[in-house]
Design a protein around this motif. Structure first.
Motif, PDB file in Angstrom:
ATOM      1  N   VAL A  21       0.835  -1.190   0.000  1.00  0.00           N
ATOM      2  CA  VAL A  21       0.000   0.000   0.000  1.00  0.00           C
ATOM      3  C   VAL A  21       0.871   1.241   0.000  1.00  0.00           C
ATOM      4  O   VAL A  21       1.812   1.353   0.785  1.00  0.00           O
ATOM      5  N   ILE A  22       0.563   2.169  -0.885  1.00  0.00           N
ATOM      6  CA  ILE A  22       1.276   3.438  -0.921  1.00  0.00           C
ATOM      7  C   ILE A  22       0.439   4.498  -0.206  1.00  0.00           C
ATOM      8  O   ILE A  22       0.866   5.067   0.773  1.00  0.00           O
ATOM      9  N   VAL A  23      -0.750   4.768  -0.720  1.00  0.00           N
ATOM     10  CA  VAL A  23      -1.603   5.792  -0.119  1.00  0.00           C
ATOM     11  C   VAL A  23      -3.078   5.425  -0.232  1.00  0.00           C
ATOM     12  O   VAL A  23      -3.474   4.634  -1.089  1.00  0.00           O
ATOM     13  N   TYR A  24      -3.848   6.001   0.652  1.00  0.00           N
ATOM     14  CA  TYR A  24      -5.302   5.975   0.536  1.00  0.00           C
ATOM     15  C   TYR A  24      -5.700   7.349   0.013  1.00  0.00           C
ATOM     16  O   TYR A  24      -5.212   8.370   0.491  1.00  0.00           O
ATOM     17  N   GLU A  25      -6.577   7.372  -0.988  1.00  0.00           N
ATOM     18  CA  GLU A  25      -7.007   8.615  -1.600  1.00  0.00           C
ATOM     19  C   GLU A  25      -8.494   8.800  -1.339  1.00  0.00           C
ATOM     20  O   GLU A  25      -9.314   8.019  -1.821  1.00  0.00           O
ATOM     21  N   ALA A  26      -8.836   9.819  -0.542  1.00  0.00           N
ATOM     22  CA  ALA A  26     -10.230  10.098  -0.213  1.00  0.00           C
ATOM     23  C   ALA A  26     -10.735  11.238  -1.085  1.00  0.00           C
ATOM     24  O   ALA A  26     -10.114  12.298  -1.164  1.00  0.00           O
ATOM     25  N   HIS A  27     -11.855  11.014  -1.747  1.00  0.00           N
ATOM     26  CA  HIS A  27     -12.514  12.044  -2.541  1.00  0.00           C
ATOM     27  C   HIS A  27     -13.569  12.667  -1.631  1.00  0.00           C
ATOM     28  O   HIS A  27     -14.507  11.995  -1.215  1.00  0.00           O
ATOM     29  N   VAL A  28     -13.396  13.954  -1.314  1.00  0.00           N
ATOM     30  CA  VAL A  28     -14.227  14.624  -0.318  1.00  0.00           C
ATOM     31  C   VAL A  28     -14.978  15.794  -0.951  1.00  0.00           C
ATOM     32  O   VAL A  28     -14.400  16.580  -1.703  1.00  0.00           O
ATOM     33  N   LYS A  29     -16.267  15.888  -0.616  1.00  0.00           N
ATOM     34  CA  LYS A  29     -17.072  17.038  -1.028  1.00  0.00           C
ATOM     35  C   LYS A  29     -17.260  17.914   0.203  1.00  0.00           C
ATOM     36  O   LYS A  29     -17.845  17.497   1.195  1.00  0.00           O
ATOM     37  N   LYS A  30     -16.731  19.137   0.147  1.00  0.00           N
ATOM     38  CA  LYS A  30     -16.795  20.057   1.275  1.00  0.00           C
ATOM     39  C   LYS A  30     -18.188  20.692   1.353  1.00  0.00           C
ATOM     40  O   LYS A  30     -18.950  20.664   0.374  1.00  0.00           O
ATOM     41  N   PRO A  31     -18.537  21.272   2.515  1.00  0.00           N
ATOM     42  CA  PRO A  31     -19.858  21.892   2.671  1.00  0.00           C
ATOM     43  C   PRO A  31     -20.177  22.965   1.630  1.00  0.00           C
ATOM     44  O   PRO A  31     -21.327  23.162   1.273  1.00  0.00           O
ATOM     45  N   ASP A  32     -19.149  23.643   1.108  1.00  0.00           N
ATOM     46  CA  ASP A  32     -19.380  24.687   0.096  1.00  0.00           C
ATOM     47  C   ASP A  32     -19.527  24.116  -1.317  1.00  0.00           C
ATOM     48  O   ASP A  32     -19.653  24.852  -2.279  1.00  0.00           O
ATOM     49  N   GLY A  33     -19.497  22.774  -1.426  1.00  0.00           N
ATOM     50  CA  GLY A  33     -19.679  22.112  -2.725  1.00  0.00           C
ATOM     51  C   GLY A  33     -18.386  21.822  -3.462  1.00  0.00           C
ATOM     52  O   GLY A  33     -18.387  21.067  -4.432  1.00  0.00           O
ATOM     53  N   LYS A  34     -17.297  22.417  -3.040  1.00  0.00           N
ATOM     54  CA  LYS A  34     -16.011  22.159  -3.688  1.00  0.00           C
ATOM     55  C   LYS A  34     -15.530  20.765  -3.323  1.00  0.00           C
ATOM     56  O   LYS A  34     -15.873  20.226  -2.277  1.00  0.00           O
ATOM     57  N   LYS A  35     -14.716  20.192  -4.210  1.00  0.00           N
ATOM     58  CA  LYS A  35     -14.206  18.837  -3.987  1.00  0.00           C
ATOM     59  C   LYS A  35     -12.699  18.870  -3.828  1.00  0.00           C
ATOM     60  O   LYS A  35     -12.004  19.655  -4.481  1.00  0.00           O
ATOM     61  N   ILE A  36     -12.210  18.014  -2.931  1.00  0.00           N
ATOM     62  CA  ILE A  36     -10.774  17.868  -2.724  1.00  0.00           C
ATOM     63  C   ILE A  36     -10.439  16.385  -2.668  1.00  0.00           C
ATOM     64  O   ILE A  36     -11.319  15.554  -2.448  1.00  0.00           O
ATOM     65  N   GLU A  37      -9.184  16.077  -2.908  1.00  0.00           N
ATOM     66  CA  GLU A  37      -8.673  14.716  -2.748  1.00  0.00           C
ATOM     67  C   GLU A  37      -7.612  14.764  -1.665  1.00  0.00           C
ATOM     68  O   GLU A  37      -6.688  15.565  -1.729  1.00  0.00           O
ATOM     69  N   ILE A  38      -7.785  13.907  -0.664  1.00  0.00           N
ATOM     70  CA  ILE A  38      -6.835  13.833   0.430  1.00  0.00           C
ATOM     71  C   ILE A  38      -6.105  12.510   0.320  1.00  0.00           C
ATOM     72  O   ILE A  38      -6.729  11.453   0.350  1.00  0.00           O
ATOM     73  N   LYS A  39      -4.784  12.581   0.176  1.00  0.00           N
ATOM     74  CA  LYS A  39      -3.974  11.373   0.060  1.00  0.00           C
ATOM     75  C   LYS A  39      -3.206  11.176   1.356  1.00  0.00           C
ATOM     76  O   LYS A  39      -2.522  12.089   1.822  1.00  0.00           O
ATOM     77  N   VAL A  40      -3.338   9.973   1.918  1.00  0.00           N
ATOM     78  CA  VAL A  40      -2.743   9.670   3.212  1.00  0.00           C
ATOM     79  C   VAL A  40      -1.988   8.352   3.126  1.00  0.00           C
ATOM     80  O   VAL A  40      -2.512   7.366   2.590  1.00  0.00           O
ATOM     81  N   GLU A  41      -0.771   8.334   3.663  1.00  0.00           N
ATOM     82  CA  GLU A  41       0.005   7.102   3.696  1.00  0.00           C
ATOM     83  C   GLU A  41      -0.597   6.141   4.716  1.00  0.00           C
ATOM     84  O   GLU A  41      -1.349   6.547   5.602  1.00  0.00           O
ATOM     85  N   GLU A  42      -0.264   4.885   4.599  1.00  0.00           N
ATOM     86  CA  GLU A  42      -0.844   3.832   5.432  1.00  0.00           C
ATOM     87  C   GLU A  42      -0.619   4.074   6.933  1.00  0.00           C
ATOM     88  O   GLU A  42      -1.433   3.676   7.761  1.00  0.00           O
ATOM     89  N   ASP A  43       0.456   4.774   7.281  1.00  0.00           N
ATOM     90  CA  ASP A  43       0.740   5.035   8.699  1.00  0.00           C
ATOM     91  C   ASP A  43       0.018   6.276   9.233  1.00  0.00           C
ATOM     92  O   ASP A  43       0.201   6.672  10.376  1.00  0.00           O
ATOM     93  N   GLY A  44      -0.802   6.913   8.384  1.00  0.00           N
ATOM     94  CA  GLY A  44      -1.575   8.078   8.800  1.00  0.00           C
ATOM     95  C   GLY A  44      -0.944   9.410   8.453  1.00  0.00           C
ATOM     96  O   GLY A  44      -1.510  10.467   8.719  1.00  0.00           O
ATOM     97  N   THR A  45       0.212   9.398   7.808  1.00  0.00           N
ATOM     98  CA  THR A  45       0.899  10.626   7.414  1.00  0.00           C
ATOM     99  C   THR A  45       0.208  11.251   6.208  1.00  0.00           C
ATOM    100  O   THR A  45      -0.017  10.579   5.208  1.00  0.00           O
ATOM    101  N   LEU A  46      -0.106  12.553   6.312  1.00  0.00           N
ATOM    102  CA  LEU A  46      -0.700  13.268   5.184  1.00  0.00           C
ATOM    103  C   LEU A  46       0.315  13.321   4.051  1.00  0.00           C
ATOM    104  O   LEU A  46       1.455  13.751   4.238  1.00  0.00           O
ATOM    105  N   PHE A  47      -0.099  12.895   2.864  1.00  0.00           N
ATOM    106  CA  PHE A  47       0.783  12.874   1.703  1.00  0.00           C
ATOM    107  C   PHE A  47       0.539  14.102   0.828  1.00  0.00           C
ATOM    108  O   PHE A  47       1.463  14.776   0.404  1.00  0.00           O
ATOM    109  N   GLU A  48      -0.767  14.398   0.576  1.00  0.00           N
ATOM    110  CA  GLU A  48      -1.086  15.488  -0.346  1.00  0.00           C
ATOM    111  C   GLU A  48      -2.572  15.815  -0.265  1.00  0.00           C
ATOM    112  O   GLU A  48      -3.398  14.944  -0.018  1.00  0.00           O
ATOM    113  N   ILE A  49      -2.900  17.085  -0.484  1.00  0.00           N
ATOM    114  CA  ILE A  49      -4.290  17.503  -0.646  1.00  0.00           C
ATOM    115  C   ILE A  49      -4.369  18.210  -1.998  1.00  0.00           C
ATOM    116  O   ILE A  49      -3.614  19.139  -2.269  1.00  0.00           O
ATOM    117  N   GLU A  50      -5.298  17.756  -2.839  1.00  0.00           N
ATOM    118  CA  GLU A  50      -5.465  18.341  -4.181  1.00  0.00           C
ATOM    119  C   GLU A  50      -6.855  18.944  -4.279  1.00  0.00           C
ATOM    120  O   GLU A  50      -7.840  18.363  -3.822  1.00  0.00           O
TER     121      GLU A  50
END
Length: 95
Positions: free
Chosen positions: A64-93
């Motif tokens: 496993v490299i990362v978990y990628e969560a596709h998130v819809k924020k309350p304002d309707g905008k979307k972000i992708e949060i990438k997190v390593e298996e140990d819980g370390t934040l990798f990237e937010i797009e």
């Protein structure tokens, strides 16, 4: 007209190839309950009150490299949060 048919065929092929490449690269849709607790915590902290719509586990060579969560924020905008298996934040797009 022949050019239009070729362009359409190329686009169709690319569409199907993209889906196939995701499988080859080890991308797999997972349920929230399958995500490690440390990863869940990091995603929740950075989701800014948004709703997780989809989570993918990206793997390479069965590791496993990362978990990628596709998130819809309350304002309707979307972000992708990438997190390593140990819980370390990798990237937010921003989508």
């Amino acid at each position: 007209m022949n050019v239009k048919i070729r362009a359409l065929a190329l686009l169709t092929t690319l569409l199907f190839a993209t889906s196939s490449f995701a499988d080859l690269l080890g991308d797999e849709k997972v349920e929230w309950s399958q995500v490690p607790e440390k990863v869940q915590k990091t995603i929740t902290q950075h989701a800014q009150g948004g709703t997780v719509e989809k989570i993918e586990k990206e793997t390479e060579k069965k590791k496993v490299i990362v978990y990628e969560a596709h998130v819809k924020k309350p304002d309707g905008k979307k972000i992708e949060i990438k997190v390593e298996e140990d819980g370390t934040l990798f990237e937010i797009e921003q989508d």
